[in-house]
Design a protein around this motif. Structure first.
Motif, mmCIF file in Angstrom:
data_model
loop_
_atom_site.group_PDB
_atom_site.id
_atom_site.type_symbol
_atom_site.label_atom_id
_atom_site.label_comp_id
_atom_site.label_asym_id
_atom_site.label_seq_id
_atom_site.Cartn_x
_atom_site.Cartn_y
_atom_site.Cartn_z
ATOM 1 N N LEU A 1 -112.718 -11.141 13.589
ATOM 2 C CA LEU A 1 -111.700 -10.602 12.686
ATOM 3 C C LEU A 1 -110.824 -9.574 13.403
ATOM 4 C CD1 LEU A 1 -113.783 -10.187 9.399
ATOM 5 C CD2 LEU A 1 -111.991 -11.866 9.845
ATOM 6 N N ILE B 1 -108.053 -14.203 6.055
ATOM 7 C CA ILE B 1 -109.205 -13.612 5.377
ATOM 8 C C ILE B 1 -108.935 -12.160 4.977
ATOM 9 C CG2 ILE B 1 -111.615 -12.896 5.689
ATOM 10 C CD1 ILE B 1 -111.952 -15.394 7.470
ATOM 11 N N THR B 2 -108.429 -11.359 5.932
ATOM 12 C CA THR B 2 -108.234 -9.940 5.663
ATOM 13 C C THR B 2 -107.022 -9.670 4.769
ATOM 14 O OG1 THR B 2 -106.980 -9.724 7.736
ATOM 15 C CG2 THR B 2 -109.339 -9.236 7.807
ATOM 16 N N SER B 3 -106.095 -10.609 4.683
ATOM 17 C CA SER B 3 -104.905 -10.413 3.854
ATOM 18 C C SER B 3 -105.148 -10.766 2.387
ATOM 19 C CB SER B 3 -103.736 -11.256 4.380
ATOM 20 O OG SER B 3 -103.397 -10.877 5.686
ATOM 21 N N ASN B 4 -106.249 -11.469 2.119
ATOM 22 C CA ASN B 4 -106.523 -11.903 0.744
ATOM 23 C C ASN B 4 -107.955 -11.570 0.345
ATOM 24 O OD1 ASN B 4 -103.948 -13.691 0.214
ATOM 25 N ND2 ASN B 4 -104.731 -14.332 2.214
ATOM 26 N N PRO B 5 -108.325 -10.286 0.360
ATOM 27 C CA PRO B 5 -109.734 -9.948 0.102
ATOM 28 C C PRO B 5 -110.218 -10.371 -1.286
ATOM 29 C CG PRO B 5 -108.356 -7.986 0.089
ATOM 30 C CD PRO B 5 -107.515 -9.085 0.608
ATOM 31 N N TRP B 6 -109.374 -10.226 -2.316
ATOM 32 C CA TRP B 6 -109.808 -10.599 -3.661
ATOM 33 C C TRP B 6 -109.974 -12.107 -3.773
ATOM 34 C CZ3 TRP B 6 -112.541 -9.431 -7.491
ATOM 35 C CH2 TRP B 6 -112.396 -10.061 -8.727
ATOM 36 N N ASP B 7 -109.050 -12.842 -3.171
ATOM 37 C CA ASP B 7 -109.160 -14.294 -3.177
ATOM 38 C C ASP B 7 -110.429 -14.740 -2.446
ATOM 39 O OD1 ASP B 7 -106.801 -14.391 -4.540
ATOM 40 O OD2 ASP B 7 -105.589 -15.116 -2.865
ATOM 41 N N VAL B 8 -110.721 -14.076 -1.352
ATOM 42 C CA VAL B 8 -111.942 -14.396 -0.603
ATOM 43 C C VAL B 8 -113.168 -14.172 -1.479
ATOM 44 C CG1 VAL B 8 -113.412 -13.687 1.325
ATOM 45 C CG2 VAL B 8 -110.948 -13.962 1.674
ATOM 46 N N ALA B 9 -113.174 -13.080 -2.240
ATOM 47 C CA ALA B 9 -114.300 -12.782 -3.124
ATOM 48 C C ALA B 9 -114.440 -13.849 -4.205
ATOM 49 C CB ALA B 9 -114.119 -11.408 -3.757
ATOM 50 N N VAL C 1 -112.945 -19.728 4.357
ATOM 51 C CA VAL C 1 -113.905 -18.764 3.808
ATOM 52 C C VAL C 1 -115.325 -19.327 3.912
ATOM 53 C CG1 VAL C 1 -114.639 -17.573 1.697
ATOM 54 C CG2 VAL C 1 -112.211 -17.696 2.280
ATOM 55 N N ARG D 1 -106.759 -9.767 14.396
ATOM 56 C CA ARG D 1 -105.809 -8.760 13.903
ATOM 57 C C ARG D 1 -105.138 -7.985 15.030
ATOM 58 N NH1 ARG D 1 -104.163 -8.689 8.641
ATOM 59 N NH2 ARG D 1 -104.173 -6.423 8.544
#
Length: 364
Positions: free
Chosen positions: A37, A257-265, A331, A41
């Motif tokens: 990650l 992954i890091t740009s969409n943390p809520w979506d990942v969850a 994910v 970045r």
């Protein structure tokens, strides 16, 4: 790790006798994920560099990592014993039903139940459910002291079914079944060639290499030398390849992954449920069928794992690299790797509880 009939002392858990590398595997994997990650970045253009050369739809460096990971495990297989697995109808029947009926159906239910308002992610997870594992499952099975020969046969069977059934099942779960249930449908066309390439590269090459290594090694030096001197030196490379692959996978997809943390969850929740449910269902079903610990463990890991490389490749080819479907595939390894490592420990612990007196339960 050995499987004997003698139980170890109560105060000596299975973890105490693992090698340093295996004992701290969860930490190495978490470190590899974090490194990937950060790499994604902090290093501009690394995704472009990794994608510059591909094998099918998979980045060449990742392909190399997968091959390095698979080769040592397949070199451990005693190919002269695979005939006993091929003749085990309970084993093959259980694996086929779990992988090609229960697994896709369970992922379909979880995707619709937990992501009813996110059609792109839902579709991506359904595609993940159709891609049965043909690579990393060998690592988890080996760490949990499963049956290597059974794993090799089941992976080969999954590979054949993957080529034959993936497109048909995709059509059924994305169009036919939703229409029957009065749900929205999704149109998708799958490239049979990309599936064939994935199977040939990530299973065919290391399988051939592993077979030749064992055959020629035993012919030249004998089985005792091969298993007691050669394999211990080759074995750690499987985990080195795994860690290398994880770093590259997360470097390649780190921004998404890091740009969409809520979506990942949101995507992680059905994946977590899927892995634990599939493993538990498969382990208990295999035990109920009378399979021993080693074979039950192999069936369980084969059923719980997924071929995320294929799922990501199909999602990108069908919906695009920036699509929600592709993100759902990306994910997958983020959740699968630590969860299946945890299930290795669960399997080793549960073996003594569920299979008392079983000679294939590891004592250390």
């Amino acid at each position: 790790m050995s499987a004997t009939t003698t139980a170890s002392a109560p105060d000596q858990g299975v973890m105490k006798d693992l090698s340093f590398l295996n004992r701290w595997l969860p930490a190495w994997i978490l470190a590899a994920m974090a490194a990937g990650l950060l790499l994604g970045r902090l290093v501009p253009g690394i995704d472009t560099a990794l994608e510059a050369v591909k094998v099918g739809e998979v980045s060449l460096p990742i392909a190399i990592g997968l091959l390095v990971m698979m080769y040592p495990v397949l070199a451990k297989v005693r190919y002269d014993e695979t005939h006993r697995v091929a003749g085990d109808r309970r084993l093959l029947g259980a694996s086929l039903v779990l992988n090609w009926v229960v697994g896709p159906a369970l992922m379909f239910v979880l995707a619709w139940a937990l992501l009813p308002d996110l059609p792109e992610y839902r579709t991506g997870l359904i595609i993940v459910g159709l891609a049965r594992c043909i690579a990393m499952v060998m690592i988890w099975n080996d760490l949990a002291c499963g049956d290597r020969e059974a794993a090799a046969v089941l992976v080969a069977v999954n590979s054949v079914f993957q080529v034959l059934a993936f497109g048909v099942l995709g059509w059924f779960y994305l169009q036919v079944l939703p229409a029957w249930l009065g749900l929205p449908t999704t149109s998708a066309e799958f490239s049979v060639w990309s599936i064939v390439v994935s199977v040939l590269v990530f299973l065919g090459i290391p399988l051939a290499a592993g077979f030749l290594t064992r055959t020629l090694g035993e012919k030249a030096k004998g089985r005792q030398w091969y298993e007691e001197r050669f394999l211990p030196k080759l074995g750690p490379w499987a985990l080195y390849g795994l860690l290398f692959t994880i770093v590259l996978l997360f470097a390649l997809q780190g921004d998404a992954i890091t740009s969409n943390p809520w979506d990942v969850a949101r995507i992680a929740l059905p994946l977590l449920a899927y892995f634990f449910l599939m493993f538990g269902i498969a382990l208990l079903a295999s035990r109920a069928l009378g399979l021993n610990y080693a074979k039950s463990t192999t069936v369980a890991f084969t059923a719980a794992g997924n071929n995320f490389e294929l799922a990501i490749a199909v999602a990108i080819a069908t919906f695009g690299v920036t699509s929600g479907q592709a993100l759902a595939g990306v994910v997958g390894p983020l959740i699968e790797v630590p969860v299946l490592v945890a299930l290795v420990y669960v399997s080793l612990w549960a073996g003594r509880k569920l299979f008392p007196g079983d000679a294939t339960v590891p004592t250390r």
